[in-house]
Design an enzyme around this catalytic site. Structure first.
Site, PDB file in Angstrom:
ATOM      1  N   HIS A 156     -57.137  55.006  60.994  1.00 29.75           N
ATOM      2  CA  HIS A 156     -55.973  56.255  61.409  1.00 29.75           C
ATOM      3  C   HIS A 156     -56.851  57.680  61.661  1.00 29.75           C
ATOM      4  O   HIS A 156     -56.129  58.564  61.859  1.00 29.75           O
ATOM      5  CB  HIS A 156     -55.178  56.471  60.145  1.00 29.75           C
ATOM      6  CG  HIS A 156     -53.820  56.999  60.702  1.00 29.75           C
ATOM      7  ND1 HIS A 156     -53.443  57.500  61.854  1.00 29.75           N
ATOM      8  CD2 HIS A 156     -52.488  56.801  59.944  1.00 29.75           C
ATOM      9  CE1 HIS A 156     -52.297  57.921  61.936  1.00 29.75           C
ATOM     10  NE2 HIS A 156     -51.662  57.412  60.675  1.00 29.75           N
ATOM     11  N   THR A 209     -58.796  38.263  65.711  1.00 31.66           N
ATOM     12  CA  THR A 209     -58.860  37.025  64.741  1.00 31.66           C
ATOM     13  C   THR A 209     -57.762  36.366  64.764  1.00 31.66           C
ATOM     14  O   THR A 209     -56.436  36.788  65.031  1.00 31.66           O
ATOM     15  CB  THR A 209     -59.478  37.637  63.357  1.00 31.66           C
ATOM     16  OG1 THR A 209     -59.755  36.600  62.526  1.00 31.66           O
ATOM     17  CG2 THR A 209     -58.134  38.416  62.859  1.00 31.66           C
TER      18      THR A 209
END
Length: 412
Positions: free
Chosen positions: A375, A323
């Site tokens: 994560h 993006t």
């Protein structure tokens, strides 16, 4: 009489309802076969609904109404004859309501008001009003009198107030409430879900755009003349990402419960701003595309987004997203992961900044880049290594993205 019931077609797998965003025709209009008659919002895209036959249309759903796939939204009378030329619009100029309105506008009214404000009473407070204004520290000129000839009354003085420093007192304080489209509601739900259901973390770095600036300046005109498309920044970043995904395959993965799925291909979702908001069409197997191929495909997808022609299939199945908030002036941000993907790269604006190169301070076009990642399946080592790999490819595109041959890489 032959009546066709037009039902909402399925825009894609798993989509059960859509919202009538806009009717492009009115009840009773004559429509031609395949003419777009409505725009419908699904939870993934905005699509056009074409007329299945020609005839007089009768609408059965309101704008903003959520309808089920397969539900009848309009009727088309196929036996109705096509009206011969529209006479109503031609008659419109003959009507002269505006001219009459101008004749009726009373010119003396403003003059009368001006005379009133010239009288001794205008903006003059009564004794009681003057006392109140003095106590408040308000000048009479700041108060509009409601008494005869504009005289300031006691009530005017009581209700008068001094605007607070920096306040918008006396300004427009109107509000409006509109229902979010089904697409916007779905995006909102997905964003909240990502924040709540992933262990999202963002790492940052900066890239030197000097070499890409040089390449674009040197070859841009020749590239456009030969291929009919522009040479932008996104092709370099897309190739830098596909290279980094090969080096760090866990970034090119998704998680489903206790299982992780790694992808041998790089389907890159490219965030594109359209009339209905941000869309993310997908470049399939971007790892096999040349710089020219990336630019051509992005242009094609961007035009479809702009024109509302993008399909659900073209926005489904990406493995990584890029993006570019820099096009809107963003200097730094923490992009949100596009589920079920596990990572997203955010580009930002390019600023001329002083940097140290070989012990010397020089001015270079620099960009901050950010990568948000899940994560749960991507460790810090992989995330940082991935972003460093993107950085080295952008800092030195000739070596890492063009195999040392600029012209060959650009197919010139």
């Amino acid at each position: 009489m032959s009546i066709l019931e037009m039902k909402v077609p399925s825009p894609g797998e798993s989509i059960t309802e859509v919202e009538i965003a806009t009717w492009l025709v009115q009840d009773g209009d004559y429509v031609e076969k395949d003419q777009p008659i409505a725009e419908v919002d699904s939870d993934k895209a905005t699509l056009e609904l074409p007329a299945e036959q020609s005839g007089i249309i009768t609408l059965k759903a309101e704008e903003g109404e959520v309808v089920q796939v397969g539900q009848v939204v309009c009727l088309i009378d196929m036996d109705a004859a096509k009206p011969a030329g529209s006479a109503a619009p031609a008659e419109t100029p003959k009507e002269e309501p505006k001219a009459e309105a101008k004749k009726e506008e009373p010119a003396p009214a403003p003059k009368a008001e001006a005379v009133k404000t010239e009288t001794y009473a205008a903006q003059t407070p009564s004794p009681a009003a003057k006392k109140i204004l003095d106590e408040k520290g308000i000048e009479a000129s700041q108060v509009t009198g409601s008494g005869r000839d504009g005289r300031i009354t006691k009530d005017d003085a009581v209700t008068a107030s001094v605007p607070a420093m920096g306040s918008a007192s006396g300004g427009n304080r109107g509000t409006s409430t509109t229902k979010l489209s089904v697409l916007r509601r779905k995006i909102a739900a997905r964003l909240v879900s990502v924040k709540n259901e992933t262990a999202m973390l963002t790492t940052f770095n900066e890239v030197d755009m000097s070499e890409i600036f040089r390449i674009r300046k040197q070859y841009k005109e020749e590239f456009t003349a030969k291929h009919g498309i522009g040479l932008g920044f996104m092709s370099f970043f897309t190739k830098a990402v596909t290279r980094a995904l090969k080096l760090y395959p866990d970034v090119n993965a998704s998680i489903d419960g206790d299982f992780k799925t790694n992808y041998d291909f790089a389907d890159i979702s490219i965030a594109v701003s359209g009339p209905k908001g941000l869309m993310v069409p997908v470049l399939r197997n971007a790892e096999n595309m040349s710089l020219r191929g990336v630019e051509a495909n992005i242009k094609d997808l961007a035009l479809k987004v702009r024109d509302g022609k993008i399909t659900v299939d073209e926005m489904t199945g990406g493995t990584f997203t890029i993006t570019n908030g820099g096009t809107f002036g963003s200097m730094l941000s923490t992009p949100i992961i596009n589920p079920p993907q596990s990572a997203i790269l955010g580009m930002h604006n390019i600023i001329q900044r002083p940097v140290a190169v070989d012990g010397q301070v020089v001015i270079r076009p620099m960009m901050y880049v950010a990568m948000s990642y899940d994560h749960r399946i991507i460790d810090g080592k992989e995330s940082v290594g991935f972003l460093v790999a993107v950085k080295e490819a952008i800092d030195n595109p000739v070596e890492f993205l063009m195999d040392g041959d600029e012209r060959k890489a650009l197919e010139l």
